[in-house]
Design an enzyme around this catalytic site. Structure first.
Site, PDB file in Angstrom:
ATOM      1  N   GLU A  35     -27.108 -20.757 -20.005  1.00  0.00           N
ATOM      2  CA  GLU A  35     -27.300 -19.321 -19.739  1.00  0.00           C
ATOM      3  C   GLU A  35     -26.147 -18.497 -20.298  1.00  0.00           C
ATOM      4  O   GLU A  35     -24.996 -18.924 -20.259  1.00  0.00           O
ATOM      5  CB  GLU A  35     -27.371 -19.118 -18.214  1.00  0.00           C
ATOM      6  CG  GLU A  35     -27.600 -17.673 -17.817  1.00  0.00           C
ATOM      7  CD  GLU A  35     -28.201 -17.579 -16.431  1.00  0.00           C
ATOM      8  OE1 GLU A  35     -29.338 -18.049 -16.236  1.00  0.00           O
ATOM      9  OE2 GLU A  35     -27.528 -17.034 -15.538  1.00  0.00           O
ATOM     10  N   THR A  90     -29.285 -13.193 -19.133  1.00  0.00           N
ATOM     11  CA  THR A  90     -29.483 -12.413 -17.914  1.00  0.00           C
ATOM     12  C   THR A  90     -29.588 -10.926 -18.242  1.00  0.00           C
ATOM     13  O   THR A  90     -29.372 -10.507 -19.386  1.00  0.00           O
ATOM     14  CB  THR A  90     -28.350 -12.653 -16.887  1.00  0.00           C
ATOM     15  OG1 THR A  90     -27.143 -12.150 -17.426  1.00  0.00           O
ATOM     16  CG2 THR A  90     -28.208 -14.121 -16.551  1.00  0.00           C
ATOM     17  N   TYR A  91     -29.917 -10.166 -17.217  1.00  0.00           N
ATOM     18  CA  TYR A  91     -30.153  -8.724 -17.380  1.00  0.00           C
ATOM     19  C   TYR A  91     -29.187  -7.989 -16.473  1.00  0.00           C
ATOM     20  O   TYR A  91     -29.168  -8.226 -15.263  1.00  0.00           O
ATOM     21  CB  TYR A  91     -31.601  -8.437 -16.978  1.00  0.00           C
ATOM     22  CG  TYR A  91     -32.074  -7.037 -17.258  1.00  0.00           C
ATOM     23  CD1 TYR A  91     -32.459  -6.656 -18.537  1.00  0.00           C
ATOM     24  CD2 TYR A  91     -32.165  -6.102 -16.231  1.00  0.00           C
ATOM     25  CE1 TYR A  91     -32.912  -5.368 -18.787  1.00  0.00           C
ATOM     26  CE2 TYR A  91     -32.618  -4.812 -16.484  1.00  0.00           C
ATOM     27  CZ  TYR A  91     -32.988  -4.456 -17.768  1.00  0.00           C
ATOM     28  OH  TYR A  91     -33.440  -3.185 -18.014  1.00  0.00           O
ATOM     29  N   HIS A 128     -32.968 -17.301   0.553  1.00  0.00           N
ATOM     30  CA  HIS A 128     -32.392 -16.040   0.076  1.00  0.00           C
ATOM     31  C   HIS A 128     -31.666 -15.364   1.242  1.00  0.00           C
ATOM     32  O   HIS A 128     -32.183 -15.335   2.359  1.00  0.00           O
ATOM     33  CB  HIS A 128     -33.498 -15.122  -0.469  1.00  0.00           C
ATOM     34  CG  HIS A 128     -32.944 -13.889  -1.108  1.00  0.00           C
ATOM     35  ND1 HIS A 128     -32.599 -12.765  -0.386  1.00  0.00           N
ATOM     36  CD2 HIS A 128     -32.624 -13.612  -2.398  1.00  0.00           C
ATOM     37  CE1 HIS A 128     -32.108 -11.846  -1.213  1.00  0.00           C
ATOM     38  NE2 HIS A 128     -32.123 -12.334  -2.436  1.00  0.00           N
ATOM     39  N   GLN A 146     -31.340 -20.907  -7.538  1.00  0.00           N
ATOM     40  CA  GLN A 146     -29.973 -20.439  -7.342  1.00  0.00           C
ATOM     41  C   GLN A 146     -29.061 -21.666  -7.438  1.00  0.00           C
ATOM     42  O   GLN A 146     -29.506 -22.792  -7.203  1.00  0.00           O
ATOM     43  CB  GLN A 146     -29.886 -19.801  -5.944  1.00  0.00           C
ATOM     44  CG  GLN A 146     -28.538 -19.297  -5.526  1.00  0.00           C
ATOM     45  CD  GLN A 146     -28.043 -18.187  -6.446  1.00  0.00           C
ATOM     46  OE1 GLN A 146     -27.573 -18.494  -7.553  1.00  0.00           O
ATOM     47  NE2 GLN A 146     -28.145 -16.947  -6.006  1.00  0.00           N
ATOM     48  N   GLN A 154     -13.455 -18.468  -9.448  1.00  0.00           N
ATOM     49  CA  GLN A 154     -14.892 -18.473  -9.790  1.00  0.00           C
ATOM     50  C   GLN A 154     -15.704 -18.992  -8.599  1.00  0.00           C
ATOM     51  O   GLN A 154     -16.789 -18.490  -8.312  1.00  0.00           O
ATOM     52  CB  GLN A 154     -15.103 -19.369 -11.011  1.00  0.00           C
ATOM     53  CG  GLN A 154     -16.504 -19.322 -11.565  1.00  0.00           C
ATOM     54  CD  GLN A 154     -16.742 -20.435 -12.580  1.00  0.00           C
ATOM     55  OE1 GLN A 154     -15.823 -21.197 -12.923  1.00  0.00           O
ATOM     56  NE2 GLN A 154     -17.951 -20.548 -13.052  1.00  0.00           N
TER      57      GLN A 154
HETATM   58  P1  FAD Z   1     -37.598 -11.580  -4.566  1.00  0.00           P
HETATM   59  O1  FAD Z   1     -38.471 -12.658  -5.042  1.00  0.00           O
HETATM   60  O2  FAD Z   1     -38.195 -10.222  -4.420  1.00  0.00           O
HETATM   61  O3  FAD Z   1     -36.975 -12.051  -3.175  1.00  0.00           O
HETATM   62  C1  FAD Z   1     -35.904 -11.327  -2.559  1.00  0.00           C
HETATM   63  C2  FAD Z   1     -36.081 -11.339  -1.039  1.00  0.00           C
HETATM   64  O4  FAD Z   1     -37.278 -10.604  -0.683  1.00  0.00           O
HETATM   65  C3  FAD Z   1     -36.257 -12.730  -0.451  1.00  0.00           C
HETATM   66  O5  FAD Z   1     -35.657 -12.728   0.809  1.00  0.00           O
HETATM   67  C4  FAD Z   1     -37.779 -12.868  -0.329  1.00  0.00           C
HETATM   68  O6  FAD Z   1     -38.145 -13.796   0.672  1.00  0.00           O
HETATM   69  C5  FAD Z   1     -38.161 -11.441   0.051  1.00  0.00           C
HETATM   70  N1  FAD Z   1     -39.527 -11.095  -0.363  1.00  0.00           N
HETATM   71  C6  FAD Z   1     -40.141 -11.407  -1.530  1.00  0.00           C
HETATM   72  N2  FAD Z   1     -41.393 -10.921  -1.544  1.00  0.00           N
HETATM   73  C7  FAD Z   1     -41.590 -10.290  -0.354  1.00  0.00           C
HETATM   74  C8  FAD Z   1     -42.674  -9.593   0.228  1.00  0.00           C
HETATM   75  N3  FAD Z   1     -43.842  -9.449  -0.422  1.00  0.00           N
HETATM   76  N4  FAD Z   1     -42.518  -9.070   1.471  1.00  0.00           N
HETATM   77  C9  FAD Z   1     -41.338  -9.183   2.135  1.00  0.00           C
HETATM   78  N5  FAD Z   1     -40.271  -9.849   1.639  1.00  0.00           N
HETATM   79  C10 FAD Z   1     -40.399 -10.392   0.397  1.00  0.00           C
HETATM   80  N6  FAD Z   1     -29.857 -10.594 -10.974  1.00  0.00           N
HETATM   81  C11 FAD Z   1     -29.707  -9.707 -12.003  1.00  0.00           C
HETATM   82  O7  FAD Z   1     -29.356  -8.543 -11.767  1.00  0.00           O
HETATM   83  N7  FAD Z   1     -29.935 -10.083 -13.306  1.00  0.00           N
HETATM   84  C12 FAD Z   1     -30.329 -11.345 -13.626  1.00  0.00           C
HETATM   85  O8  FAD Z   1     -30.526 -11.647 -14.814  1.00  0.00           O
HETATM   86  C13 FAD Z   1     -30.491 -12.313 -12.578  1.00  0.00           C
HETATM   87  N8  FAD Z   1     -30.883 -13.586 -12.843  1.00  0.00           N
HETATM   88  C14 FAD Z   1     -31.080 -14.475 -11.803  1.00  0.00           C
HETATM   89  C15 FAD Z   1     -31.538 -15.772 -12.078  1.00  0.00           C
HETATM   90  C16 FAD Z   1     -31.725 -16.697 -11.043  1.00  0.00           C
HETATM   91  C17 FAD Z   1     -32.228 -18.094 -11.360  1.00  0.00           C
HETATM   92  C18 FAD Z   1     -31.437 -16.315  -9.699  1.00  0.00           C
HETATM   93  C19 FAD Z   1     -31.595 -17.316  -8.580  1.00  0.00           C
HETATM   94  C20 FAD Z   1     -30.994 -15.031  -9.418  1.00  0.00           C
HETATM   95  C21 FAD Z   1     -30.814 -14.098 -10.449  1.00  0.00           C
HETATM   96  N9  FAD Z   1     -30.401 -12.782 -10.197  1.00  0.00           N
HETATM   97  C22 FAD Z   1     -30.239 -11.882 -11.231  1.00  0.00           C
HETATM   98  C23 FAD Z   1     -30.110 -12.359  -8.817  1.00  0.00           C
HETATM   99  C24 FAD Z   1     -31.376 -11.821  -8.112  1.00  0.00           C
HETATM  100  O9  FAD Z   1     -31.734 -10.576  -8.689  1.00  0.00           O
HETATM  101  C25 FAD Z   1     -31.049 -11.683  -6.636  1.00  0.00           C
HETATM  102  O10 FAD Z   1     -30.885 -12.945  -6.061  1.00  0.00           O
HETATM  103  C26 FAD Z   1     -31.972 -10.815  -5.801  1.00  0.00           C
HETATM  104  O11 FAD Z   1     -31.353 -10.587  -4.542  1.00  0.00           O
HETATM  105  C27 FAD Z   1     -33.355 -11.411  -5.512  1.00  0.00           C
HETATM  106  O12 FAD Z   1     -34.119 -11.494  -6.631  1.00  0.00           O
HETATM  107  P2  FAD Z   1     -35.555 -12.261  -6.581  1.00  0.00           P
HETATM  108  O13 FAD Z   1     -36.166 -12.030  -7.907  1.00  0.00           O
HETATM  109  O14 FAD Z   1     -35.392 -13.635  -6.096  1.00  0.00           O
HETATM  110  O15 FAD Z   1     -36.296 -11.365  -5.451  1.00  0.00           O
END
Ligand code: FAD
Length: 292
Positions: free
Chosen positions: A17, A48-49, A151, A178, A214
């Site tokens: 990455e 990443t974004y 999460h 994660q 880190q």
């Molecule tokens: P979601 O899937 O929306 O989940 C977040 C929370 O909401 C969880 O608690 C979930 O259970 C809950 N949830 C989901 N759907 C619902 C629903 N319908 N109703 C109620 N609750 C719900 N961040 C960046 O800014 N840029 C990146 O490039 C980036 N890359 C990442 C790559 C990986 C592999 C990981 C693990 C994380 C990355 N992140 C990145 C961080 C990520 O944006 C955060 O962890 C963020 O807090 C959650 O993103 P998610 O897409 O998992 O969210």
């Protein structure tokens, strides 16, 4: 190339990455690091974004450079929660226009004051909203994030897995985890999601910790559990840059060997724009990755 074609093959995959620059001034150094990592020919690279920041356009620039110059498949990350629908639609159109196949659909982190806020007026509340939008917009291979240690905003694992299932049913065809430092957490998580009927490939995210600060940053960000074995290593070697780097790389390699031995065959290394770390991991695992 669609990443699911790679991830569903019997052979292991090792991917790296990179993250885009936080300021325009560092773009060239990020691009140089990216080129050095791409030259290792990993199975794919993710970019990443930088959520909401002015440099978010660089994700696409880095992705297209890697594909054009190295023919290494890429995964472009995209977040939605801090953007308007108009901006996200624009980003998706740009990805489509550039011929990007693989997109990681993420919600993005919320600033602390918005965690419990009323979301009814938001354009995007969860990553699943972005998954649906990508699905409608084109033939993307869509990935999603998942959390072996739950999460941090979820009440419990059952609820977190139910939301994950919704995300997969909306169109995620693979998941990336994660970071975690104890493989047993991943094995338990895999058991539970398979039991819940989530069958898509899961890519294990491994973060080599190469200096003490880190680890502190990583834990604050992810809340990951640090096993005593790893704590002891940081206590003993954290004061020496060279020793910590070597110990961190070997710990990550050891985690990966255990994963591969236990049937987890898609490994993503959070290589943090460090070509030397990516190269060291790749070299340590060369024979293990190609074992018959
Ligand atoms: P979601 O899937 O929306 O989940 C977040 C929370 O909401 C969880 O608690 C979930 O259970 C809950 N949830 C989901 N759907 C619902 C629903 N319908 N109703 C109620 N609750 C719900 N961040 C960046 O800014 N840029 C990146 O490039 C980036 N890359 C990442 C790559 C990986 C592999 C990981 C693990 C994380 C990355 N992140 C990145 C961080 C990520 O944006 C955060 O962890 C963020 O807090 C959650 O993103 P998610 O897409 O998992 O969210």
């Amino acid at each position: 190339m669609k990443l699911t074609d790679l991830l569903r093959r019997p052979q292991p995959t090792l991917s790296f990455e990179v993250f885009p620059p936080k300021t325009d001034a560092t773009f060239d150094s990020v691009l140089n690091a990216t080129r050095a990592i791409a030259a290792l020919r990993p199975d794919f690279m993710s970019v990443t974004y930088g959520a909401g920041g002015g440099t978010s356009r660089y994700t696409l620039e880095i992705v297209t450079t890697v594909e054009r110059e190295f023919q290494v498949p890429t995964l472009a990350h995209l977040t939605c929660v801090s953007s308007t629908r108009e901006t996200v639609k624009q980003r998706i159109a740009e990805l489509k226009e550039a011929g990007v196949d693989n997109v990681m659909a993420l919600r993005g982190d919320l600033p602390p004051e918005l965690v419990g806020a009323d979301r009814s007026g938001w354009d995007y509340r969860h990553a699943v909203d972005l998954v649906r939008e990508l699905k409608e917009a084109g033939d993307f291979c869509i990935g999603g994030a998942c959390y072996p240690e739950v999460h941090p905003e979820s009440k419990n694992q059952k609820e977190d897995i139910a939301h994950l299932k919704e995300k997969v049913e909306a169109g995620c065809s693979f998941l990336t985890t994660q970071m975690f430092f104890d493989n047993n957490l991943l094995y338990n998580f895999l058991y539970k999601i398979r039991e819940a009927g989530i069958t898509v490939p899961v890519v294990a995210g491994i973060m080599p910790i190469t200096h003490k600060s880190q680890l502190e940053r990583a834990i604050t960000l992810s809340g990951s559990f640090v096993p005593q074995r790893f704590k002891a290593l940081v206590d003993r070697f954290g004061g020496s840059r060279a020793a910590m780097k070597q110990a961190g790389i070997l710990y990550a390699a050891d985690q990966i060997i255990d994963l591969l031995a236990n049937g987890v065959k898609n490994i993503h290394v959070y290589s943090m724009n460090k070509p030397d770390v990516a190269a060291a991991i790749q070299s340590l695992l060369k024979d293990v990755l190609s074992a018959p």
